[in-house]
Design a protein around this motif. Structure first.
Motif, PDB file in Angstrom:
ATOM      1  N   ILE A  73     -30.830  29.785  -0.416  1.00 41.40           N
ATOM      2  CA  ILE A  73     -30.862  28.894  -1.668  1.00 41.40           C
ATOM      3  C   ILE A  73     -31.601  27.868  -1.667  1.00 41.40           C
ATOM      4  O   ILE A  73     -32.485  27.422  -2.358  1.00 41.40           O
ATOM      5  CB  ILE A  73     -29.357  28.526  -2.136  1.00 41.40           C
ATOM      6  N   LYS A  74     -31.553  27.154  -0.416  1.00 40.49           N
ATOM      7  CA  LYS A  74     -32.430  25.808   0.042  1.00 40.49           C
ATOM      8  C   LYS A  74     -33.819  25.943   0.467  1.00 40.49           C
ATOM      9  O   LYS A  74     -34.475  25.327  -0.237  1.00 40.49           O
ATOM     10  CB  LYS A  74     -31.512  24.999   1.158  1.00 40.49           C
ATOM     11  N   ASN A  75     -33.989  27.226   0.991  1.00 43.91           N
ATOM     12  CA  ASN A  75     -35.238  27.342   1.460  1.00 43.91           C
ATOM     13  C   ASN A  75     -36.196  28.172   0.425  1.00 43.91           C
ATOM     14  O   ASN A  75     -37.181  27.688   0.204  1.00 43.91           O
ATOM     15  CB  ASN A  75     -35.431  28.127   2.837  1.00 43.91           C
ATOM     16  N   ASP A  97     -13.516  37.972  11.498  1.00 45.36           N
ATOM     17  CA  ASP A  97     -13.848  38.223  10.055  1.00 45.36           C
ATOM     18  C   ASP A  97     -14.368  36.757   9.568  1.00 45.36           C
ATOM     19  O   ASP A  97     -15.091  36.562   8.908  1.00 45.36           O
ATOM     20  CB  ASP A  97     -12.753  38.793   9.433  1.00 45.36           C
ATOM     21  N   PHE A  98     -13.513  35.714  10.004  1.00 46.04           N
ATOM     22  CA  PHE A  98     -13.827  34.461   9.628  1.00 46.04           C
ATOM     23  C   PHE A  98     -15.028  34.067  10.214  1.00 46.04           C
ATOM     24  O   PHE A  98     -15.654  33.331   9.235  1.00 46.04           O
ATOM     25  CB  PHE A  98     -12.742  33.475   9.899  1.00 46.04           C
ATOM     26  N   ILE A  99     -15.275  34.210  11.118  1.00 48.65           N
ATOM     27  CA  ILE A  99     -16.861  33.803  11.808  1.00 48.65           C
ATOM     28  C   ILE A  99     -17.907  34.652  11.104  1.00 48.65           C
ATOM     29  O   ILE A  99     -18.731  33.718  10.633  1.00 48.65           O
ATOM     30  CB  ILE A  99     -16.852  33.948  13.310  1.00 48.65           C
ATOM     31  N   LEU A 107     -17.143  28.857   1.174  1.00 48.80           N
ATOM     32  CA  LEU A 107     -18.814  28.345   0.857  1.00 48.80           C
ATOM     33  C   LEU A 107     -18.728  27.432   0.071  1.00 48.80           C
ATOM     34  O   LEU A 107     -19.808  26.493   0.389  1.00 48.80           O
ATOM     35  CB  LEU A 107     -19.192  29.605  -0.335  1.00 48.80           C
ATOM     36  N   LEU A 108     -17.556  26.768  -0.560  1.00 46.19           N
ATOM     37  CA  LEU A 108     -17.548  25.574  -1.257  1.00 46.19           C
ATOM     38  C   LEU A 108     -17.669  24.419  -0.133  1.00 46.19           C
ATOM     39  O   LEU A 108     -18.460  23.381  -0.135  1.00 46.19           O
ATOM     40  CB  LEU A 108     -16.399  25.265  -2.038  1.00 46.19           C
ATOM     41  N   GLU A 109     -16.954  24.485   1.062  1.00 46.47           N
ATOM     42  CA  GLU A 109     -17.123  23.622   1.980  1.00 46.47           C
ATOM     43  C   GLU A 109     -18.632  23.298   2.557  1.00 46.47           C
ATOM     44  O   GLU A 109     -18.951  22.280   2.806  1.00 46.47           O
ATOM     45  CB  GLU A 109     -16.061  23.619   3.092  1.00 46.47           C
ATOM     46  N   ILE A 110     -19.067  24.482   2.814  1.00 47.74           N
ATOM     47  CA  ILE A 110     -20.376  24.388   3.552  1.00 47.74           C
ATOM     48  C   ILE A 110     -21.568  23.854   2.444  1.00 47.74           C
ATOM     49  O   ILE A 110     -22.356  23.026   2.856  1.00 47.74           O
ATOM     50  CB  ILE A 110     -20.918  25.758   4.193  1.00 47.74           C
ATOM     51  N   CYS A 157     -21.972  32.571   4.739  1.00 46.41           N
ATOM     52  CA  CYS A 157     -21.899  31.317   3.677  1.00 46.41           C
ATOM     53  C   CYS A 157     -23.174  30.403   4.156  1.00 46.41           C
ATOM     54  O   CYS A 157     -23.960  30.105   3.138  1.00 46.41           O
ATOM     55  CB  CYS A 157     -20.631  30.643   3.798  1.00 46.41           C
ATOM     56  N   GLU A 158     -23.236  30.342   5.421  1.00 43.54           N
ATOM     57  CA  GLU A 158     -24.558  29.403   5.743  1.00 43.54           C
ATOM     58  C   GLU A 158     -25.838  30.255   5.459  1.00 43.54           C
ATOM     59  O   GLU A 158     -26.529  29.269   5.061  1.00 43.54           O
ATOM     60  CB  GLU A 158     -24.205  29.263   7.357  1.00 43.54           C
TER      61      GLU A 158
END
Length: 79
Positions: free
Chosen positions: A20-22, A5-7, A45-48, A13-14
């Motif tokens: 958002i960036k592209n 689940d974490f992965i 998400l904040l960390e990434i 998030c990535e």
């Protein structure tokens, strides 16, 4: 949370930040855009977002999670 689940969460998030960036390149006209994560939980998400050059703020209702975000050094607020 199970390891798988974490992965999956980190991949999501990535993926969100990649979109958002592209795709949002025309919308982001500054060098240091702001990302506000509502329901930021443990701040994945904040960390990434920080690694990708975003200013990141977490919005959370849970006092325990707010304290965790504070200790990790994230900007945060309670709703």
């Amino acid at each position: 949370m199970e390891p798988l689940d974490f992965i999956i969460l980190l991949i999501m998030c990535e993926y969100i930040l990649t979109i958002i960036k592209n795709e949002g390149r025309d919308l982001i006209k500054c060098d240091n855009p702001l990302l506000v994560d509502f329901g930021s939980s443990y701040g994945h998400l904040l960390e990434i977002a920080k690694k990708e050059g975003f200013r990141a703020i977490g919005v959370e209702i849970n006092d325990h999670l707010l304290e965790y975000l504070r200790k990790k050094g994230f900007r945060h607020t309670r709703i």
